[in-house]
Design an enzyme around this catalytic site. Structure first.
Site: not given
Ligand code: DX5
Ligand code: ZN
Length: 221
Positions: A8, A31, A33, A64
């Site tokens: 991400s 990914h 966000d 996402h």
């Molecule tokens: C949170 C996001 C995730 C985030 C995950 O709302 O959807 O994709 O980037 O980050 P980590 O892996 O640090 O929990």
């Molecule tokens: Zn995410």
């Protein structure tokens, strides 16, 4: 089923996105966000950044969408070049119509469930999806602690996918790390989003290899 890792970029340096994409060599997806400050209390990026990122990397983009009105906005992310587009069940007005539209435009269609949203009401929709995303934190921020109480939902979803003989992928997102990925994989997940565990590492590409090895070993059991 094959393990896939989707780092991400929420945990990357937003001023150096092209270099940060290059730093995760070996990733299956990147990914992305997308947050609108309404569906979640945080604001990130939108279509123009996705377009630019798509030109800067050969890694397919896994968008996402943590936004209100995904029915209205998701198709633009397919047009911007996303290989997979995930909308939230809690925000979609017509999830079947939206999934069909995403697929018709040429991307993989995926639906996400927040921790408090059960999978069972969506059982009949699963054949319309290429992936289901089970959030293992409350969406909005990276670096949160993994919610172990989501493991039964992952197991139940895997059982549904197997019962119906579906090819769909099961993604987990939030708090996925070297410490938690084996539990997710053993419960039945096969696509793993990791933000801080990859971009917080000294060597992001090595962190991906290690996550993949752990998940693959856990799935084999
Ligand atoms: C949170 C996001 C995730 C985030 C995950 O709302 O959807 O994709 O980037 O980050 P980590 O892996 O640090 O929990
Ligand atoms: Zn995410």
């Amino acid at each position: 089923m094959t393990v896939q890792i989707s780092p991400s970029i929420l945990s990357a340096d937003f001023a150096r996105l092209a270099e940060e994409a290059a730093a995760v060599e070996g990733a299956d997806w990147l990914h992305v966000d997308v947050m609108d400050n309404h569906f979640v209390p945080n604001l990130t990026l939108g279509v123009p950044v996705v377009e630019a990122l798509g030109r800067a990397t050969a890694i397919p983009l896994d968008c996402h969408l943590m936004i209100e009105q995904p029915d209205r906005w998701a198709p633009a992310f397919v047009e911007a070049g996303a290989g997979s587009v995930t909308f939230h069940a809690e925000a979609a007005a017509a999830p079947v119509k939206l999934a069909r539209e995403i697929r018709a435009k040429g991307a993989r269609a995926s639906m996400a469930l927040k921790p408090g949203t059960a999978v069972e009401p969506y059982e009949d929709l699963l054949p319309e999806l290429d992936m289901l995303l089970i959030m293992t934190v409350e969406p909005g921020f990276g670096g949160q602690a993994f919610l172990d109480i989501m493991l039964p939902k992952i197991r139940r979803t895997r059982a549904l996918i197997d019962r119906y003989g579906l090819q769909m992928w099961l993604q987990v997102d939030g708090g996925v790390s070297a410490e938690t990925i084996e539990r997710c994989a053993a419960a039945g997940a096969d696509v793993f989003v990791a933000g801080s565990a990859v971009y917080g590492a000294d060597d992001p590409a090595a962190a991906i290899r290690s996550l993949r090895d752990r998940a693959t070993a856990a799935r084999a059991h």
